[in-house]
Motif scaffolding. Structure first.
Motif: not given
Length: 212
Positions: A11, A14, A148, A151-152
Protein backbone atom coordinates in the motif's frame (compact mmCIF):
# COMPACT_ATOMS: atom_id res chain seq x y z
CA UNK A 1 0.91 -11.87 11.60
CA UNK A 2 3.22 -12.51 8.64
CA UNK A 3 1.99 -11.71 5.12
CA UNK A 4 -0.45 -9.18 6.53
CA UNK A 5 2.49 -6.94 7.39
CA UNK A 6 3.51 -6.82 3.75
CA UNK A 7 0.11 -5.40 2.86
CA UNK A 8 1.32 -2.14 4.41
CA UNK A 9 4.47 -2.28 2.27
CA UNK A 10 2.48 -2.72 -0.95
CA UNK A 11 0.00 0.00 0.00
CA UNK A 12 2.86 2.38 0.81
CA UNK A 13 4.49 1.61 -2.53
CA UNK A 14 1.19 2.50 -4.19
CA UNK A 15 0.94 5.81 -2.33
CA UNK A 16 4.61 6.86 -2.52
CA UNK A 17 6.19 4.92 -5.40
CA UNK A 18 9.47 6.88 -5.49
CA UNK A 19 11.01 4.72 -2.77
CA UNK A 20 12.24 1.26 -3.87
CA UNK A 21 9.97 -1.66 -3.06
CA UNK A 22 12.61 -3.30 -0.89
CA UNK A 23 12.69 -0.33 1.49
CA UNK A 24 8.99 -0.78 2.22
CA UNK A 25 9.34 -4.55 2.52
CA UNK A 26 12.15 -4.22 5.06
CA UNK A 27 10.25 -1.44 6.84
CA UNK A 28 7.17 -3.66 7.18
CA UNK A 29 9.19 -6.23 9.13
CA UNK A 30 11.83 -3.95 10.69
CA UNK A 31 10.35 -4.54 14.14
CA UNK A 32 10.53 -8.32 13.72
CA UNK A 33 14.01 -8.11 12.21
CA UNK A 34 15.09 -6.34 15.38
CA UNK A 35 13.15 -8.88 17.45
CA UNK A 36 14.93 -11.79 15.76
CA UNK A 37 18.30 -10.23 16.47
CA UNK A 38 17.48 -9.52 20.10
CA UNK A 39 16.08 -13.02 20.61
CA UNK A 40 19.32 -14.49 19.25
CA UNK A 41 21.25 -12.20 21.62
CA UNK A 42 19.11 -13.33 24.57
CA UNK A 43 17.80 -9.81 25.23
CA UNK A 44 14.17 -10.46 24.32
CA UNK A 45 12.45 -13.70 25.27
CA UNK A 46 10.03 -16.14 23.68
CA UNK A 47 8.86 -19.64 24.47
CA UNK A 48 6.73 -22.22 22.67
CA UNK A 49 3.53 -23.32 24.39
CA UNK A 50 1.80 -26.07 22.36
CA UNK A 51 -1.33 -25.70 24.50
CA UNK A 52 -2.04 -22.28 22.99
CA UNK A 53 -4.63 -22.21 20.18
CA UNK A 54 -3.35 -21.04 16.84
CA UNK A 55 0.17 -19.69 17.16
CA UNK A 56 2.15 -21.48 19.87
CA UNK A 57 4.41 -18.47 20.46
CA UNK A 58 4.43 -17.00 23.96
CA UNK A 59 6.11 -13.63 23.42
CA UNK A 60 6.46 -12.74 27.04
CA UNK A 61 9.36 -10.23 26.93
CA UNK A 62 9.99 -7.92 23.96
CA UNK A 63 10.00 -4.33 25.26
CA UNK A 64 12.70 -3.05 22.90
CA UNK A 65 10.89 -3.97 19.70
CA UNK A 66 7.17 -4.41 20.36
CA UNK A 67 6.31 -1.89 23.06
CA UNK A 68 4.48 1.17 21.77
CA UNK A 69 7.23 3.69 22.67
CA UNK A 70 9.87 1.43 21.13
CA UNK A 71 7.92 1.22 17.86
CA UNK A 72 7.60 5.01 17.80
CA UNK A 73 11.38 5.26 18.14
CA UNK A 74 11.93 2.64 15.43
CA UNK A 75 9.60 4.58 13.13
CA UNK A 76 11.42 7.87 13.75
CA UNK A 77 14.75 6.14 13.13
CA UNK A 78 13.42 4.83 9.82
CA UNK A 79 12.29 8.35 8.88
CA UNK A 80 15.74 9.74 9.67
CA UNK A 81 17.50 6.95 7.77
CA UNK A 82 15.31 7.43 4.72
CA UNK A 83 16.04 11.17 4.69
CA UNK A 84 19.76 10.49 5.20
CA UNK A 85 19.64 8.53 1.94
CA UNK A 86 17.93 11.51 0.29
CA UNK A 87 14.55 9.93 -0.25
CA UNK A 88 11.76 12.52 -0.67
CA UNK A 89 9.82 13.50 2.43
CA UNK A 90 6.70 11.77 1.16
CA UNK A 91 8.51 8.46 0.69
CA UNK A 92 10.37 8.82 3.99
CA UNK A 93 7.12 9.40 5.87
CA UNK A 94 5.54 6.43 4.08
CA UNK A 95 8.47 4.25 5.20
CA UNK A 96 8.10 5.44 8.81
CA UNK A 97 4.35 4.76 8.76
CA UNK A 98 5.01 1.29 7.34
CA UNK A 99 7.29 0.58 10.29
CA UNK A 100 4.62 1.80 12.71
CA UNK A 101 1.92 -0.25 10.97
CA UNK A 102 3.66 -3.37 12.28
CA UNK A 103 2.50 -2.63 15.83
CA UNK A 104 -1.07 -1.85 14.77
CA UNK A 105 -1.35 -5.09 12.81
CA UNK A 106 0.22 -7.07 15.64
CA UNK A 107 -2.36 -5.56 17.96
CA UNK A 108 -5.05 -7.39 15.97
CA UNK A 109 -3.54 -10.85 16.26
CA UNK A 110 -1.28 -10.96 19.31
CA UNK A 111 -2.46 -12.05 22.69
CA UNK A 112 -1.81 -9.35 25.32
CA UNK A 113 1.96 -9.09 24.97
CA UNK A 114 2.40 -5.61 23.46
CA UNK A 115 3.41 -3.09 26.13
CA UNK A 116 1.76 0.32 26.02
CA UNK A 117 4.85 1.71 27.74
CA UNK A 118 8.08 0.22 28.99
CA UNK A 119 7.17 -2.22 31.74
CA UNK A 120 3.52 -1.20 31.55
CA UNK A 121 0.20 -2.78 30.67
CA UNK A 122 0.14 -5.22 27.77
CA UNK A 123 -2.50 -5.32 25.03
CA UNK A 124 -3.48 -7.56 22.14
CA UNK A 125 -6.85 -8.53 20.64
CA UNK A 126 -5.88 -12.19 20.37
CA UNK A 127 -6.97 -13.10 16.83
CA UNK A 128 -4.22 -15.75 16.94
CA UNK A 129 -6.61 -17.76 19.10
CA UNK A 130 -8.85 -18.21 16.04
CA UNK A 131 -6.55 -19.55 13.31
CA UNK A 132 -8.98 -19.63 10.36
CA UNK A 133 -10.26 -16.02 10.76
CA UNK A 134 -6.69 -14.88 11.46
CA UNK A 135 -5.40 -16.39 8.23
CA UNK A 136 -8.33 -14.91 6.33
CA UNK A 137 -7.55 -11.45 7.71
CA UNK A 138 -3.89 -11.76 6.69
CA UNK A 139 -4.64 -12.92 3.15
CA UNK A 140 -7.37 -10.29 2.84
CA UNK A 141 -5.02 -7.51 3.89
CA UNK A 142 -2.40 -8.75 1.42
CA UNK A 143 -5.02 -8.75 -1.32
CA UNK A 144 -5.97 -5.15 -0.56
CA UNK A 145 -2.35 -4.01 -0.53
CA UNK A 146 -1.60 -5.83 -3.78
CA UNK A 147 -4.73 -4.37 -5.39
CA UNK A 148 -3.66 -0.84 -4.41
CA UNK A 149 -0.18 -1.33 -5.87
CA UNK A 150 -1.60 -2.95 -9.03
CA UNK A 151 -4.02 -0.06 -9.51
CA UNK A 152 -1.21 2.50 -9.23
CA UNK A 153 0.96 0.58 -11.70
CA UNK A 154 -1.87 0.14 -14.18
CA UNK A 155 -2.62 3.88 -14.03
CA UNK A 156 0.98 4.52 -15.00
CA UNK A 157 0.91 2.00 -17.82
CA UNK A 158 3.26 -0.37 -15.98
CA UNK A 159 3.20 -4.14 -16.06
CA UNK A 160 1.48 -5.95 -13.20
CA UNK A 161 3.91 -8.88 -13.15
CA UNK A 162 5.91 -7.64 -10.08
CA UNK A 163 2.66 -7.46 -8.09
CA UNK A 164 1.64 -10.95 -9.13
CA UNK A 165 5.08 -12.46 -8.49
CA UNK A 166 5.55 -10.93 -5.05
CA UNK A 167 1.98 -11.62 -3.87
CA UNK A 168 2.21 -15.23 -5.09
CA UNK A 169 5.48 -15.78 -3.25
CA UNK A 170 4.04 -14.35 -0.04
CA UNK A 171 0.92 -16.51 -0.21
CA UNK A 172 3.07 -19.59 -0.91
CA UNK A 173 5.27 -18.88 2.11
CA UNK A 174 2.19 -18.35 4.27
CA UNK A 175 0.69 -21.67 3.15
CA UNK A 176 3.97 -23.49 3.80
CA UNK A 177 4.10 -21.99 7.30
CA UNK A 178 0.53 -23.13 7.93
CA UNK A 179 0.93 -26.74 6.80
CA UNK A 180 4.49 -27.25 7.96
CA UNK A 181 4.83 -25.68 11.42
CA UNK A 182 8.37 -25.39 12.73
CA UNK A 183 9.57 -28.42 14.64
CA UNK A 184 12.57 -26.63 16.12
CA UNK A 185 12.88 -25.07 19.55
CA UNK A 186 13.06 -21.43 20.49
CA UNK A 187 16.75 -21.32 19.56
CA UNK A 188 15.80 -21.68 15.88
CA UNK A 189 13.12 -18.96 15.88
CA UNK A 190 15.43 -15.96 15.61
CA UNK A 191 17.67 -17.24 12.78
CA UNK A 192 14.80 -18.72 10.73
CA UNK A 193 12.64 -15.59 11.07
CA UNK A 194 15.54 -13.31 10.18
CA UNK A 195 16.36 -15.41 7.12
CA UNK A 196 12.79 -15.22 5.83
CA UNK A 197 12.56 -11.45 6.32
CA UNK A 198 15.86 -10.82 4.55
CA UNK A 199 14.94 -13.15 1.69
CA UNK A 200 11.69 -11.23 1.20
CA UNK A 201 13.70 -8.01 1.08
CA UNK A 202 16.09 -9.55 -1.45
CA UNK A 203 13.19 -10.66 -3.65
CA UNK A 204 11.75 -7.14 -3.54
CA UNK A 205 15.17 -5.73 -4.47
CA UNK A 206 15.41 -8.17 -7.39
CA UNK A 207 11.96 -7.16 -8.64
CA UNK A 208 12.97 -3.49 -8.57
CA UNK A 209 16.25 -4.27 -10.32
CA UNK A 210 14.52 -6.32 -13.00
CA UNK A 211 12.05 -3.52 -13.61
CA UNK A 212 14.88 -0.98 -13.92
Amino acid sequence: MFVGHYAAALAAKAVAPRAPLWTYVIAAQAIDIGWAGLVMAGVEKVRIDPSLPGSALDLYHMPFTHSLPAVVLWSLAALGLARAFRLPWGAAIAIALTVFSHWLLDLLVHRPDLELWFGGAKVGLGLWNYPVPEQAVEIGLLGLGAAAWAWTRSKGGQSLWPVLVFATILVAVQVIEMVMPSSGGTESLGPSALAVYLVMGAIAWALDRRRA
